[in-house]
Design an enzyme around this catalytic site. Structure first.
Site, PDB file in Angstrom:
ATOM      1  CB  CYS A 125      -0.956  -0.009   1.185  1.00  0.00           C
ATOM      2  SG  CYS A 125      -1.955  -1.503   1.262  1.00  0.00           S
ATOM      3  CG  HIS A 261      -3.177   3.216   1.722  1.00  0.00           C
ATOM      4  ND1 HIS A 261      -3.777   2.741   0.581  1.00  0.00           N
ATOM      5  CD2 HIS A 261      -3.208   2.189   2.615  1.00  0.00           C
ATOM      6  CE1 HIS A 261      -4.156   1.496   0.789  1.00  0.00           C
ATOM      7  NE2 HIS A 261      -3.826   1.138   2.004  1.00  0.00           N
ATOM      8  CG  ASN A 292      -6.759  -1.113   1.401  1.00  0.00           C
ATOM      9  OD1 ASN A 292      -6.023  -0.961   0.424  1.00  0.00           O
ATOM     10  ND2 ASN A 292      -6.289  -1.258   2.620  1.00  0.00           N
TER      11      ASN A 292
HETATM   12  N1  COA Z   1     -18.184  -8.538  10.889  1.00  0.00           N
HETATM   13  C1  COA Z   1     -18.797  -8.492  12.071  1.00  0.00           C
HETATM   14  N2  COA Z   1     -18.155  -8.631  13.239  1.00  0.00           N
HETATM   15  C2  COA Z   1     -16.837  -8.869  13.195  1.00  0.00           C
HETATM   16  C3  COA Z   1     -16.129  -8.953  11.971  1.00  0.00           C
HETATM   17  C4  COA Z   1     -16.868  -8.788  10.781  1.00  0.00           C
HETATM   18  N3  COA Z   1     -16.283  -8.822   9.577  1.00  0.00           N
HETATM   19  N4  COA Z   1     -14.840  -9.174  12.241  1.00  0.00           N
HETATM   20  C5  COA Z   1     -14.726  -9.244  13.575  1.00  0.00           C
HETATM   21  N5  COA Z   1     -15.930  -9.047  14.149  1.00  0.00           N
HETATM   22  C6  COA Z   1     -16.260  -9.007  15.571  1.00  0.00           C
HETATM   23  C7  COA Z   1     -15.399  -9.924  16.400  1.00  0.00           C
HETATM   24  O1  COA Z   1     -15.952 -11.203  16.499  1.00  0.00           O
HETATM   25  C8  COA Z   1     -15.370  -9.203  17.722  1.00  0.00           C
HETATM   26  O2  COA Z   1     -16.565  -9.473  18.419  1.00  0.00           O
HETATM   27  P1  COA Z   1     -16.583  -9.595  20.033  1.00  0.00           P
HETATM   28  O3  COA Z   1     -16.204  -8.231  20.544  1.00  0.00           O
HETATM   29  O4  COA Z   1     -17.997  -9.981  20.338  1.00  0.00           O
HETATM   30  O5  COA Z   1     -15.570 -10.644  20.365  1.00  0.00           O
HETATM   31  C9  COA Z   1     -15.410  -7.740  17.342  1.00  0.00           C
HETATM   32  O6  COA Z   1     -15.991  -7.679  16.031  1.00  0.00           O
HETATM   33  C10 COA Z   1     -14.052  -7.102  17.313  1.00  0.00           C
HETATM   34  O7  COA Z   1     -13.174  -7.928  16.549  1.00  0.00           O
HETATM   35  P2  COA Z   1     -11.763  -7.454  16.105  1.00  0.00           P
HETATM   36  O8  COA Z   1     -11.099  -8.515  15.290  1.00  0.00           O
HETATM   37  O9  COA Z   1     -11.049  -6.942  17.319  1.00  0.00           O
HETATM   38  O10 COA Z   1     -12.180  -6.277  15.126  1.00  0.00           O
HETATM   39  P3  COA Z   1     -11.584  -4.827  15.015  1.00  0.00           P
HETATM   40  O11 COA Z   1     -12.340  -3.883  15.839  1.00  0.00           O
HETATM   41  O12 COA Z   1     -10.101  -4.842  15.149  1.00  0.00           O
HETATM   42  O13 COA Z   1     -11.936  -4.507  13.500  1.00  0.00           O
HETATM   43  C11 COA Z   1     -10.816  -4.368  11.408  1.00  0.00           C
HETATM   44  C12 COA Z   1     -11.407  -5.280  12.468  1.00  0.00           C
HETATM   45  C13 COA Z   1     -10.201  -5.234  10.318  1.00  0.00           C
HETATM   46  C14 COA Z   1     -11.936  -3.517  10.821  1.00  0.00           C
HETATM   47  C15 COA Z   1      -9.785  -3.437  12.086  1.00  0.00           C
HETATM   48  O14 COA Z   1      -8.858  -4.185  12.837  1.00  0.00           O
HETATM   49  C16 COA Z   1      -9.045  -2.615  11.096  1.00  0.00           C
HETATM   50  O15 COA Z   1      -9.605  -1.760  10.446  1.00  0.00           O
HETATM   51  N6  COA Z   1      -7.709  -2.829  10.980  1.00  0.00           N
HETATM   52  C17 COA Z   1      -6.894  -2.118  10.060  1.00  0.00           C
HETATM   53  C18 COA Z   1      -7.122  -2.710   8.752  1.00  0.00           C
HETATM   54  C19 COA Z   1      -6.519  -1.915   7.669  1.00  0.00           C
HETATM   55  O16 COA Z   1      -6.775  -0.772   7.511  1.00  0.00           O
HETATM   56  N7  COA Z   1      -5.721  -2.594   6.866  1.00  0.00           N
HETATM   57  C20 COA Z   1      -5.163  -2.049   5.738  1.00  0.00           C
HETATM   58  C21 COA Z   1      -3.796  -1.598   6.011  1.00  0.00           C
HETATM   59  S1  COA Z   1      -3.021  -1.270   4.506  1.00  0.00           S
END
Ligand code: COA
Length: 336
Positions: A125, A261, A292
Site C-alpha cells: 500500500c 492511502h 482498499n
Molecule cells: N463482521 C462483524 N463482526 C466482526 C467482523 C466482521 N467482519 N470481524 C470481527 N468481528 C467481531 C469480532 O468477532 C469481535 O466481536 P466480540 O467483541 O464480540 O468478540 C469484534 O468484532 C471485534 O473484533 P476485532 O477482530 O477486534 O475487530 P476490530 O475492531 O479490530 O476490527 C478491522 C477489524 C479489520 C476492521 C480493524 O482491525 C481494522 O480496520 N484494521 C486495520 C485494517 C486496515 O486498515 N488494513 C489495511 C492496512 S493497509
C-alpha cells in the site's frame, strides 16, 4: 590515465503532470459479502467506512487496467507515450513471478517507442509513494525525462471471502501518474522506511513453495492482524505525515488536500486528528466507494478529487502510503 566519465544531467526538479484511473465495472456492495462472514452493512461501514468496492472481471487484468489508467494520465499530462523513458508498476497482485508486468504494459502503451525501461515495485500500500519517489529521483538524476508510475491491484484474486478480517476491505483498480521535469519543486522530500519486525502483520498465507510442496495447501490469500495494523497506522503514520510536511517546509494549514492511502476511514480520521488538519482542508475518502485498493488507492483518490473539484489543480497535497512489509512513504506534492 583514468577516463573521465560524463555525468548524467537531470532536470532541476520534477512534478506530476497528469493522473488517470481505472475502476472495474462491477460494484460489490457490502450486502453481497456479509452472509459468508456473518457481518452486516452497518458493522462494515462503522469499522471501515466502506460501502462498496469494485471487483475486476476476467477481462480487467492487471495489464488492461494499467493501460487504461496510464492512457488517461498521459492524455491529462498532454504527453505522448513516446516521451516516457521509464514505466514503474507498483503491485502485489501480478500473479506471475517473472517477467515484471511493467514490460508488457510499456510495450503495449508504446512507452519510449516500446523500448522504455520498465520494472515492478513490491511495496504494497506504500507502492504508489515508493514509485513516485523513484520517478522524482530518476528525472532529477537524468535517467529519464518522463516516468509513468502505475499503482494497480486485483486484490479480489487474493481475498478469502470467508475471512472476517479482510473479506470486506480489499478492492481492485488502477491509478497512474505521469511525472516529468519542472523548473520548481513539485515533489517534496520523501519520508519513508520499513519495519520488517512486523512483516507477518499483513502477508500472503502460503508461499509459492508451500503451495508446490504441500498437497493440502490451498491457493494463497492475504491475512492481516487487523488490530496491530490499525494501531501502527494510527500512531506511527501521523508522525510520518508531520515529518513529510516539515521536510517540505509546508504548514498543515497550507495544504489544499490530504490524500492518505485509503486503508480504512477510521485510520484516516485518526490521522486528521493527530495532524490537527484544519477542517477546511479536503480529505480523500474514496475508500467509501472503492475499498482498499492498495497501490492504486492514492492516484485513484487524487483523480476523483480533481474531477469533482474537491481539490484544485496546481494545489498542494500531502500523500502518504503505508502497508504490508511493513512499509511507508509520504511526501508533499503539487497536484497535476
Ligand atoms: N463482521 C462483524 N463482526 C466482526 C467482523 C466482521 N467482519 N470481524 C470481527 N468481528 C467481531 C469480532 O468477532 C469481535 O466481536 P466480540 O467483541 O464480540 O468478540 C469484534 O468484532 C471485534 O473484533 P476485532 O477482530 O477486534 O475487530 P476490530 O475492531 O479490530 O476490527 C478491522 C477489524 C479489520 C476492521 C480493524 O482491525 C481494522 O480496520 N484494521 C486495520 C485494517 C486496515 O486498515 N488494513 C489495511 C492496512 S493497509
Amino acid at each position: 590515465m583514468t577516463a573521465s566519465i560524463r555525468p548524467a544531467v537531470g532536470a532541476p526538479h520534477a512534478r506530476i503532470w497528469g493522473v488517470g484511473g481505472y475502476r472495474p465495472v462491477r460494484v460489490v456492495p457490502n450486502s453481497e459479502l456479509i452472509e459468508r462472514i456473518d457481518s452486516s452493512d452497518e458493522w462494515i461501514q462503522s469499522r471501515s467506512g466502506i460501502k462498496t468496492r469494485r471487483w475486476a472481471n476476467d477481462e480487467e487484468t492487471v495489464a488492461e487496467m494499467s493501460i487504461a489508467a496510464a492512457g488517461k494520465a498521459l492524455a491529462h499530462a498532454g504527453i505522448s507515450a513516446d516521451q516516457v523513458g521509464c514505466v514503474i508498476v507498483s503491485t502485489v497482485t501480478h500473479l506471475k513471478q517473472t517477467p515484471a508486468i511493467a514490460t508488457e504494459i510499456a510495450y503495449r502503451l508504446g512507452a519510449g517507442g516500446g523500448r522504455a525501461a520498465a520494472f515492478d515495485v513490491s511495496a504494497a500500500c506504500a507502492g504508489f509513494c515508493y514509485g513516485l519517489t523513484l520517478a522524482n529521483d530518476l528525472i532529477r538524476g537524468g535517467s529519464a525525462e518522463y516516468v509513468l508510475v502505475i499503482g494497480v491491484e486485483r486484490l479480489s484474486d487474493l481475498t478469502n471471502p470467508d475471512d472476517r478480517g479482510t473479506a470486506f476491505i480489499f478492492g481492485d483498480g488502477a491509478g497512474a501518474v505521469v511525472v516529468g521535469p519542472s523548473d520548481v519543486p513539485g515533489i517534496g522530500p520523501v519520508v519513508w522506511g520499513s519495519d520488517g519486525s512486523n512483516s507477518e502483520a499483513i502477508e500472503q498465507t502460503e508461499s509459492w513453495e508451500e503451495l508446490r510442496d504441500n498437497a493440502e495447501a490451498t491457493f494463497p490469500t492475504l491475512r492481516m492482524e487487523g488490530q496491530k495494523v490499525f494501531r501502527w497506522a494510527v500512531w506511527e503514520m501521523a508522525k510520518v505525515c508531520k515529518e513529510a510536511l516539515d521536510a517540505a517546509g509546508v504548514a498543515v494549514g497550507e495544504l489544499d488536500a490530504f490524500i492518505p492511502h485509503q486503508a480504512n476511514m477510521r485510520i484516516t480520521d485518526a490521522m486528521i486528528k493527530a495532524l490537527q488538519l484544519p477542517a477546511e482542508v479536503p480529505v480523500a475518502r474514496d475508500i467509501a466507494e472503492s475499498g482498499n485498493t492498495s497501490a492504486a488507492s492514492i492516484p485513484l483518490a487524487m483523480e476523483r478529487m480533481l474531477e469533482t473539484g474537491e481539490a484544485p489543480s496546481g494545489g498542494t497535497a500531502l500523500v502518504m502510503g503505508f502497508g504490508a512489509g511493513l512499509v511507508y512513504a509520504g511526501q508533499v506534492i503539487t497536484l497535476p
